[in-house]
Design a protein around this motif. Structure first.
Motif, PDB file in Angstrom:
ATOM      1  N   HIS A 145       0.828  -1.206   0.000  1.00  0.00           N
ATOM      2  CA  HIS A 145       0.000   0.000   0.000  1.00  0.00           C
ATOM      3  C   HIS A 145       0.864   1.258   0.000  1.00  0.00           C
ATOM      4  CE1 HIS A 145      -4.120  -1.415   0.353  1.00  0.00           C
ATOM      5  NE2 HIS A 145      -3.787  -2.262   1.318  1.00  0.00           N
ATOM      6  N   GLN A 170      -1.710   5.879   4.557  1.00  0.00           N
ATOM      7  CA  GLN A 170      -2.239   4.529   4.692  1.00  0.00           C
ATOM      8  C   GLN A 170      -2.731   4.257   6.106  1.00  0.00           C
ATOM      9  OE1 GLN A 170      -3.003   2.499   2.345  1.00  0.00           O
ATOM     10  NE2 GLN A 170      -3.800   1.024   3.836  1.00  0.00           N
ATOM     11  N   ALA A 173      -6.176   5.406   6.206  1.00  0.00           N
ATOM     12  CA  ALA A 173      -7.092   4.582   5.410  1.00  0.00           C
ATOM     13  C   ALA A 173      -6.842   3.102   5.719  1.00  0.00           C
ATOM     14  CB  ALA A 173      -6.901   4.867   3.922  1.00  0.00           C
ATOM     15  N   TRP A 174      -6.908   2.729   6.977  1.00  0.00           N
ATOM     16  CA  TRP A 174      -6.478   1.405   7.436  1.00  0.00           C
ATOM     17  C   TRP A 174      -7.422   0.306   6.962  1.00  0.00           C
ATOM     18  CZ3 TRP A 174      -1.857   0.537   9.180  1.00  0.00           C
ATOM     19  CH2 TRP A 174      -1.566  -0.661   9.840  1.00  0.00           C
ATOM     20  N   GLU A 175      -6.871  -0.869   6.656  1.00  0.00           N
ATOM     21  CA  GLU A 175      -7.676  -2.054   6.329  1.00  0.00           C
ATOM     22  C   GLU A 175      -7.171  -3.238   7.143  1.00  0.00           C
ATOM     23  OE1 GLU A 175      -6.611  -4.876   4.645  1.00  0.00           O
ATOM     24  OE2 GLU A 175      -4.603  -4.232   4.066  1.00  0.00           O
ATOM     25  N   THR A 176      -8.048  -4.185   7.424  1.00  0.00           N
ATOM     26  CA  THR A 176      -7.697  -5.304   8.307  1.00  0.00           C
ATOM     27  C   THR A 176      -7.885  -6.668   7.654  1.00  0.00           C
ATOM     28  OG1 THR A 176      -9.925  -5.266   9.264  1.00  0.00           O
ATOM     29  CG2 THR A 176      -8.214  -3.979  10.384  1.00  0.00           C
ATOM     30  N   ASN A 177      -8.001  -6.728   6.334  1.00  0.00           N
ATOM     31  CA  ASN A 177      -8.157  -8.013   5.644  1.00  0.00           C
ATOM     32  C   ASN A 177      -6.925  -8.881   5.863  1.00  0.00           C
ATOM     33  OD1 ASN A 177     -10.611  -7.096   4.602  1.00  0.00           O
ATOM     34  ND2 ASN A 177      -9.612  -6.200   2.808  1.00  0.00           N
ATOM     35  N   HIS A 191      -1.562 -10.417   8.324  1.00  0.00           N
ATOM     36  CA  HIS A 191      -2.045  -9.150   7.786  1.00  0.00           C
ATOM     37  C   HIS A 191      -1.133  -8.625   6.684  1.00  0.00           C
ATOM     38  CE1 HIS A 191      -2.642  -4.677   7.878  1.00  0.00           C
ATOM     39  NE2 HIS A 191      -3.896  -5.058   7.853  1.00  0.00           N
ATOM     40  N   SER A 226      -3.049  -6.775  13.282  1.00  0.00           N
ATOM     41  CA  SER A 226      -3.584  -5.855  12.283  1.00  0.00           C
ATOM     42  C   SER A 226      -3.896  -4.476  12.853  1.00  0.00           C
ATOM     43  CB  SER A 226      -4.858  -6.436  11.652  1.00  0.00           C
ATOM     44  OG  SER A 226      -5.855  -6.653  12.642  1.00  0.00           O
ATOM     45  N   LYS A 263      -4.245  -8.116  -1.943  1.00  0.00           N
ATOM     46  CA  LYS A 263      -3.534  -6.987  -1.347  1.00  0.00           C
ATOM     47  C   LYS A 263      -2.445  -6.537  -2.315  1.00  0.00           C
ATOM     48  CE  LYS A 263      -4.435  -7.643   3.530  1.00  0.00           C
ATOM     49  NZ  LYS A 263      -4.065  -7.101   4.848  1.00  0.00           N
TER      50      LYS A 263
END
Length: 290
Positions: A145, A170, A173-177, A191, A226, A263
């Protein structure tokens, strides 16, 4: 008889200048090398130049002049050609040069003239019909990212600071997938993941101390947590010279892995695309001046 070499350069690299390259070429000539120069403007052109130059059985020494992106492109062109290569570090970070103990281009010139070379291992990324090699490390997840968020203009303006700005964006704009990682020893989830062919992240930080381009395996560093706070601890530890460790970190050596989940991927500091991806190693990929 003078040894033949071809310098493949990228005029867009971080600290490139025609005058500097001319001076380094003169030093190579004074050391007994017969020097030619070629220029490429993007990954495909640099790779094609290296492929063409290194194909003949009596191919000259191929010298990549530029930053890590240029070096990655040139080294990708050596595949299957049993070539010998060298680097002239003229980029922003020069991570591979630092891994080889080269802190100035003049040091690289002295090594090239001495001529000692060793075989090295490449990492290979495959996703569908697309494939290419990395020589430092590939990062999937947060690292991907961040790299995707850095434009060429930002790199020119801010150097390494551009990555810090992208990291901050980033974080917001956090993501946890999660990713699913499969190796020869089994599967686990994480993560983010780093597949390291060299020891230090960014040329300075000890991410994978056991990794080396002269070994047949990659060192995996998988981040299982994460949360933003946990990643802050990860970054602070690296900045203080500590390799990441603890319950949230998985470390292992492997020559093959598969990643499932979508990702972004960075390879040697450039945006590569998205997972899923398969990663393998190519031992004795070529020889590099050390």
């Amino acid at each position: 008889m003078k040894r033949q070499c071809v310098i493949i350069a990228n005029r867009g690299a971080g600290s490139f200048s025609d005058q500097r390259l001319h001076r380094l070429s003169e030093q190579l000539c004074a050391g007994g090398m017969a020097v030619e120069q070629s220029y490429g403007a993007d990954f495909a052109e640099l790779t094609d130049l290296a492929r063409t130059v290194s194909r003949p059985p009596d191919a000259p020494l191929v010298i990549a002049a530029g930053g890590d992106g240029t070096i990655n492109a040139v080294l990708n062109g050596l595949a299957g050609n049993n070539a010998t290569c060298a680097i002239l570090p003229l980029g922003t970070a020069n991570v591979l040069a630092l891994e080889l103990g080269l802190y100035r281009p003049e040091q690289a010139v002295a090594r090239i003239i001495a001529g000692e070379a060793s075989p090295f291992t490449a990492g290979l990324l495959r996703a569908g019909e697309r494939s290419s090699r990395f020589f430092l490390m590939t990062g999937v997840g947060l690292d991907g990212h961040v790299v995707r968020g850095v434009s060429p203009r930002q790199k020119r303006l801010f150097g390494k600071g551009a990555y810090a700005l992208a990291a901050w964006r980033q974080v917001r704009a956090w993501e946890t997938n999660e990713l699913t990682v499969t190796t020869r020893g089994g599967s686990f989830t994480c993560h983010s993941l780093f597949a390291c062919n060299t020891a230090r992240y960014g040329g300075t930080f000890p991410l994978a101390p056991a990794a080396s381009i002269f070994l047949p395996t990659l060192e995996l560093v998988a981040v299982r947590y994460s949360s933003r706070l946990a990643y802050l601890g990860f970054a602070v530890g690296l900045a203080r010279g500590r390799a990441p460790a603890g319950d949230g970190i998985v470390r292992l050596s492997t020559d093959w892995l598969r990643l499932e989940g979508v990702k972004p991927i960075q390879a040697d500091g450039d945006d590569w695309g998205d997972s899923p991806v398969e990663i393998t190693t190519e031992t004795n990929y070529a020889r590099i001046i050390v």
